[in-house]
Design a protein around this motif. Structure first.
Motif, PDB file in Angstrom:
ATOM      1  N   ALA A  59       0.824  -1.207   0.000  1.00 28.02           N
ATOM      2  CA  ALA A  59       0.000   0.000   0.000  1.00 28.02           C
ATOM      3  C   ALA A  59       0.860   1.259   0.000  1.00 28.02           C
ATOM      4  CB  ALA A  59      -0.936  -0.004   1.201  1.00 28.02           C
ATOM      5  N   ASP A  60       2.019   1.213   0.677  1.00 29.96           N
ATOM      6  CA  ASP A  60       2.922   2.363   0.678  1.00 29.96           C
ATOM      7  C   ASP A  60       3.425   2.650  -0.725  1.00 29.96           C
ATOM      8  OD1 ASP A  60       2.708   2.521   3.476  1.00 29.96           O
ATOM      9  OD2 ASP A  60       4.335   1.078   3.743  1.00 29.96           O
ATOM     10  N   VAL A  61       3.824   1.603  -1.432  1.00 29.40           N
ATOM     11  CA  VAL A  61       4.334   1.765  -2.793  1.00 29.40           C
ATOM     12  C   VAL A  61       3.230   2.269  -3.715  1.00 29.40           C
ATOM     13  CG1 VAL A  61       5.369   0.572  -4.761  1.00 29.40           C
ATOM     14  CG2 VAL A  61       6.068  -0.029  -2.428  1.00 29.40           C
ATOM     15  N   ARG A  62       2.020   1.722  -3.548  1.00 29.41           N
ATOM     16  CA  ARG A  62       0.895   2.123  -4.399  1.00 29.41           C
ATOM     17  C   ARG A  62       0.562   3.605  -4.185  1.00 29.41           C
ATOM     18  NH1 ARG A  62      -2.319  -1.324  -2.623  1.00 29.41           N
ATOM     19  NH2 ARG A  62      -1.800  -3.031  -4.042  1.00 29.41           N
ATOM     20  N   ARG A  63       0.541   4.037  -2.936  1.00 30.37           N
ATOM     21  CA  ARG A  63       0.240   5.453  -2.638  1.00 30.37           C
ATOM     22  C   ARG A  63       1.344   6.367  -3.173  1.00 30.37           C
ATOM     23  NH1 ARG A  63      -1.876   3.408   2.335  1.00 30.37           N
ATOM     24  NH2 ARG A  63       0.200   3.632   3.275  1.00 30.37           N
ATOM     25  N   PHE A  64       2.587   5.920  -3.048  1.00 30.76           N
ATOM     26  CA  PHE A  64       3.705   6.727  -3.535  1.00 30.76           C
ATOM     27  C   PHE A  64       3.608   6.937  -5.044  1.00 30.76           C
ATOM     28  CE2 PHE A  64       7.941   6.798  -5.503  1.00 30.76           C
ATOM     29  CZ  PHE A  64       8.437   7.969  -4.959  1.00 30.76           C
ATOM     30  N   ILE A  65       3.297   5.886  -5.776  1.00 29.22           N
ATOM     31  CA  ILE A  65       3.166   5.997  -7.236  1.00 29.22           C
ATOM     32  C   ILE A  65       2.029   6.950  -7.589  1.00 29.22           C
ATOM     33  CG2 ILE A  65       2.607   4.722  -9.336  1.00 29.22           C
ATOM     34  CD1 ILE A  65       4.007   2.309  -8.136  1.00 29.22           C
ATOM     35  N   ALA A  66       0.916   6.832  -6.872  1.00 31.80           N
ATOM     36  CA  ALA A  66      -0.229   7.706  -7.143  1.00 31.80           C
ATOM     37  C   ALA A  66       0.130   9.168  -6.906  1.00 31.80           C
ATOM     38  CB  ALA A  66      -1.409   7.287  -6.269  1.00 31.80           C
ATOM     39  N   ARG A  67       0.871   9.446  -5.840  1.00 30.62           N
ATOM     40  CA  ARG A  67       1.276  10.827  -5.556  1.00 30.62           C
ATOM     41  C   ARG A  67       2.242  11.347  -6.614  1.00 30.62           C
ATOM     42  NH1 ARG A  67       1.611   8.995  -0.116  1.00 30.62           N
ATOM     43  NH2 ARG A  67       3.841   8.692  -0.440  1.00 30.62           N
ATOM     44  N   GLN A  68       3.139  10.501  -7.057  1.00 32.93           N
ATOM     45  CA  GLN A  68       4.132  10.920  -8.036  1.00 32.93           C
ATOM     46  C   GLN A  68       3.495  11.284  -9.375  1.00 32.93           C
ATOM     47  OE1 GLN A  68       7.808  11.114  -7.869  1.00 32.93           O
ATOM     48  NE2 GLN A  68       7.085  11.351  -5.772  1.00 32.93           N
ATOM     49  N   LEU A  69       2.490  10.526  -9.777  1.00 29.28           N
ATOM     50  CA  LEU A  69       1.921  10.699 -11.104  1.00 29.28           C
ATOM     51  C   LEU A  69       0.772  11.699 -11.136  1.00 29.28           C
ATOM     52  CD1 LEU A  69       2.013   7.009 -12.375  1.00 29.28           C
ATOM     53  CD2 LEU A  69       3.747   8.801 -12.535  1.00 29.28           C
ATOM     54  N   GLY A  70       0.093  11.914 -10.019  1.00 29.16           N
ATOM     55  CA  GLY A  70      -0.974  12.902  -9.986  1.00 29.16           C
ATOM     56  C   GLY A  70      -2.196  12.467 -10.780  1.00 29.16           C
ATOM     57  N   ASP A  71      -2.997  13.450 -11.205  1.00 25.70           N
ATOM     58  CA  ASP A  71      -4.258  13.163 -11.885  1.00 25.70           C
ATOM     59  C   ASP A  71      -4.091  12.852 -13.369  1.00 25.70           C
ATOM     60  OD1 ASP A  71      -5.617  13.592  -9.513  1.00 25.70           O
ATOM     61  OD2 ASP A  71      -5.824  15.754  -9.904  1.00 25.70           O
ATOM     62  N   SER A  72      -3.078  13.421 -14.014  1.00 24.92           N
ATOM     63  CA  SER A  72      -2.910  13.218 -15.460  1.00 24.92           C
ATOM     64  C   SER A  72      -1.464  12.840 -15.761  1.00 24.92           C
ATOM     65  CB  SER A  72      -3.288  14.491 -16.217  1.00 24.92           C
ATOM     66  OG  SER A  72      -2.536  15.591 -15.720  1.00 24.92           O
ATOM     67  N   PRO A  73      -1.092  11.620 -15.449  1.00 27.34           N
ATOM     68  CA  PRO A  73       0.300  11.211 -15.642  1.00 27.34           C
ATOM     69  C   PRO A  73       0.633  11.010 -17.114  1.00 27.34           C
ATOM     70  CG  PRO A  73      -1.005   9.338 -14.938  1.00 27.34           C
ATOM     71  CD  PRO A  73      -1.910  10.535 -14.888  1.00 27.34           C
ATOM     72  N   SER A  74       1.837  11.381 -17.492  1.00 26.98           N
ATOM     73  CA  SER A  74       2.308  11.091 -18.840  1.00 26.98           C
ATOM     74  C   SER A  74       2.928   9.698 -18.848  1.00 26.98           C
ATOM     75  CB  SER A  74       3.353  12.117 -19.274  1.00 26.98           C
ATOM     76  OG  SER A  74       4.531  11.989 -18.489  1.00 26.98           O
ATOM     77  N   HIS A  75       2.997   9.114 -20.042  1.00 26.36           N
ATOM     78  CA  HIS A  75       3.600   7.790 -20.138  1.00 26.36           C
ATOM     79  C   HIS A  75       5.064   7.825 -19.709  1.00 26.36           C
ATOM     80  CE1 HIS A  75       5.869   4.585 -22.207  1.00 26.36           C
ATOM     81  NE2 HIS A  75       4.813   3.857 -21.937  1.00 26.36           N
ATOM     82  N   SER A  76       5.768   8.883 -20.092  1.00 26.57           N
ATOM     83  CA  SER A  76       7.184   8.996 -19.762  1.00 26.57           C
ATOM     84  C   SER A  76       7.407   9.043 -18.252  1.00 26.57           C
ATOM     85  CB  SER A  76       7.780  10.244 -20.413  1.00 26.57           C
ATOM     86  OG  SER A  76       9.123  10.423 -20.030  1.00 26.57           O
ATOM     87  N   ALA A  77       6.601   9.861 -17.547  1.00 30.65           N
ATOM     88  CA  ALA A  77       6.746   9.971 -16.093  1.00 30.65           C
ATOM     89  C   ALA A  77       6.429   8.652 -15.411  1.00 30.65           C
ATOM     90  CB  ALA A  77       5.840  11.081 -15.570  1.00 30.65           C
ATOM     91  N   ALA A  78       5.359   7.983 -15.866  1.00 29.45           N
ATOM     92  CA  ALA A  78       4.984   6.700 -15.267  1.00 29.45           C
ATOM     93  C   ALA A  78       6.065   5.659 -15.495  1.00 29.45           C
ATOM     94  CB  ALA A  78       3.651   6.225 -15.852  1.00 29.45           C
ATOM     95  N   ALA A  79       6.643   5.657 -16.686  1.00 24.68           N
ATOM     96  CA  ALA A  79       7.691   4.680 -16.992  1.00 24.68           C
ATOM     97  C   ALA A  79       8.927   4.923 -16.142  1.00 24.68           C
ATOM     98  CB  ALA A  79       8.037   4.759 -18.476  1.00 24.68           C
ATOM     99  N   GLN A  80       9.279   6.186 -15.910  1.00 22.23           N
ATOM    100  CA  GLN A  80      10.448   6.492 -15.092  1.00 22.23           C
ATOM    101  C   GLN A  80      10.257   6.012 -13.658  1.00 22.23           C
ATOM    102  OE1 GLN A  80      11.773  10.539 -15.225  1.00 22.23           O
ATOM    103  NE2 GLN A  80      11.912  10.588 -17.451  1.00 22.23           N
ATOM    104  N   VAL A  81       9.082   6.274 -13.089  1.00 24.62           N
ATOM    105  CA  VAL A  81       8.821   5.859 -11.718  1.00 24.62           C
ATOM    106  C   VAL A  81       8.843   4.340 -11.611  1.00 24.62           C
ATOM    107  CG1 VAL A  81       7.102   5.833  -9.874  1.00 24.62           C
ATOM    108  CG2 VAL A  81       7.523   7.941 -11.139  1.00 24.62           C
ATOM    109  N   ALA A  82       8.175   3.657 -12.527  1.00 21.78           N
ATOM    110  CA  ALA A  82       8.120   2.194 -12.481  1.00 21.78           C
ATOM    111  C   ALA A  82       9.501   1.587 -12.646  1.00 21.78           C
ATOM    112  CB  ALA A  82       7.174   1.677 -13.572  1.00 21.78           C
ATOM    113  N   THR A  83      10.281   2.110 -13.572  1.00 27.58           N
ATOM    114  CA  THR A  83      11.621   1.574 -13.815  1.00 27.58           C
ATOM    115  C   THR A  83      12.519   1.766 -12.605  1.00 27.58           C
ATOM    116  OG1 THR A  83      11.427   2.017 -16.188  1.00 27.58           O
ATOM    117  CG2 THR A  83      13.641   1.720 -15.318  1.00 27.58           C
ATOM    118  N   ALA A  84      12.476   2.957 -12.002  1.00 29.13           N
ATOM    119  CA  ALA A  84      13.327   3.226 -10.841  1.00 29.13           C
ATOM    120  C   ALA A  84      12.960   2.339  -9.655  1.00 29.13           C
ATOM    121  CB  ALA A  84      13.215   4.697 -10.453  1.00 29.13           C
TER     122      ALA A  84
END
Length: 318
Positions: free
Chosen positions: A73-98
């Motif tokens: 749940a911590d990881v899931r919440r962190f990803i949601a905060r990082q990407l916000g309401d309108s995440p771009s594919h590039s931003a989502a890919a960077q977070v997931a890869t890291a």
């Protein structure tokens, strides 16, 4: 005299000890792993460490990093905060890869992180869904016409020509050395490229003329072997990848074009080659793609050949 109090020298030593930062230590070890084991470039390592640092500091707040306390749940919440309401594919890919990279590292350290990895979803991206962004011929002329304006016009013009004529990446331009150019043979040797190999490319006449003009008339007299140098605090230092991108951004702004980087100029070169009838293999060789899959996107730009294979529109006469 109070016999229980420590000597003054001991008090001084104790007060001068810098308190350790467990998260900073953890990030240092992770960065060493990325460099020594994974062989990642400095920019990629910084990006990974930046994202992981935000996760660790949010969860552990400067305390000891205990992976057993990190929940899905911590990881899931962190990803949601990082990407916000309108995440771009590039931003989502960077977070997931890291995050995946860090969790793989923790697995090597002996931690069980399968439940954490399971909540990191790969962002959806349809292959070949978009067209590569490239400059049109008139925009290219406007970009080249943005010189000789600017503080270092010859340097900027040579940088743009390296990206536009040879398809060099920003990092490859920044890393060019005097010894990499063979003026007699008309070639450029690229070392330490993205594909970790050495490539020898032909040096187009327009690019060679731009480089020679910069080296003879604008480059500071310096002991540095880097081709592109800049002055900072009365010192001549090699230009950085970020500085190369900034040069191209400023040139685009002066030309009245949308902000573009070296990657857009690479796309422009590829599009020009396709329009001139070059095969995808030839385009891949020029751009130094390791796989033709990376080059397939440019097939969508070959309009004449695509028109020949297009199916008739339903209900039309043909």
């Amino acid at each position: 005299m109070n016999r229980t109090s420590p000597p003054r020298s001991a008090q001084h030593v104790r007060s001068s000890v810098v308190p350790s930062d467990p998260i900073a230590d953890e990030l240092r070890r992770y960065d060493d792993h990325l460099r020594d084991v994974c062989g990642l470039a400095a920019g990629t390592r910084r990006n990974h460490c930046r994202i992981v640092a935000q996760l660790l500091r949010k969860k552990f707040a400067g305390g000891v990093v205990a992976m057993a306390k990190l929940r899905p749940a911590d990881v899931r919440r962190f990803i949601a905060r990082q990407l916000g309401d309108s995440p771009s594919h590039s931003a989502a890919a960077q977070v997931a890869t890291a995050l995946r990279s860090y969790l793989r590292y923790r697995t090597i350290c002996g931690d069980s992180v399968a439940s954490l990895t399971a909540v990191i979803s790969s962002p959806v991206q349809w292959k070949l869904a978009s067209l590569p962004r490239a400059l049109k011929p008139d925009e290219v002329q406007r970009l080249l016409g943005a010189f000789p304006n600017g503080r270092w016009p010859r340097r900027g013009y040579a940088i743009v020509r390296c990206a536009l004529d040879m398809g060099l990446r920003a990092g490859e331009i920044a890393n060019l050395l005097i010894d990499d150019i063979d003026w007699r043979e008309g070639t450029v040797t690229l070392k330490g490229t993205k594909s970790r190999r050495q490539d020898i490319l032909p040096l187009p006449m327009t690019t060679g003329q731009a480089l020679a003009d910069y080296l003879q008339h604008e480059r500071p007299a310096t002991m540095s072997r880097a081709i592109f140098v800049r002055q900072r605090d009365l010192r001549d230092i090699p230009i950085t990848t970020a500085a190369v991108q900034k040069v191209i951004h400023h040139a685009c702004r002066r030309a009245g074009l949308p902000n573009s980087g070296a990657h857009v100029l690479r796309h422009t070169l590829a599009c020009r080659l396709v329009e001139q009838g070059s095969s995808l293999k030839e385009v891949a060789d020029v751009l130094r793609h390791r796989s033709l899959e990376t080059t397939r996107i440019y097939a969508k730009l070959d309009t004449p050949n695509l028109a020949e294979v297009a199916l008739p529109w339903p209900g039309s006469e043909s």
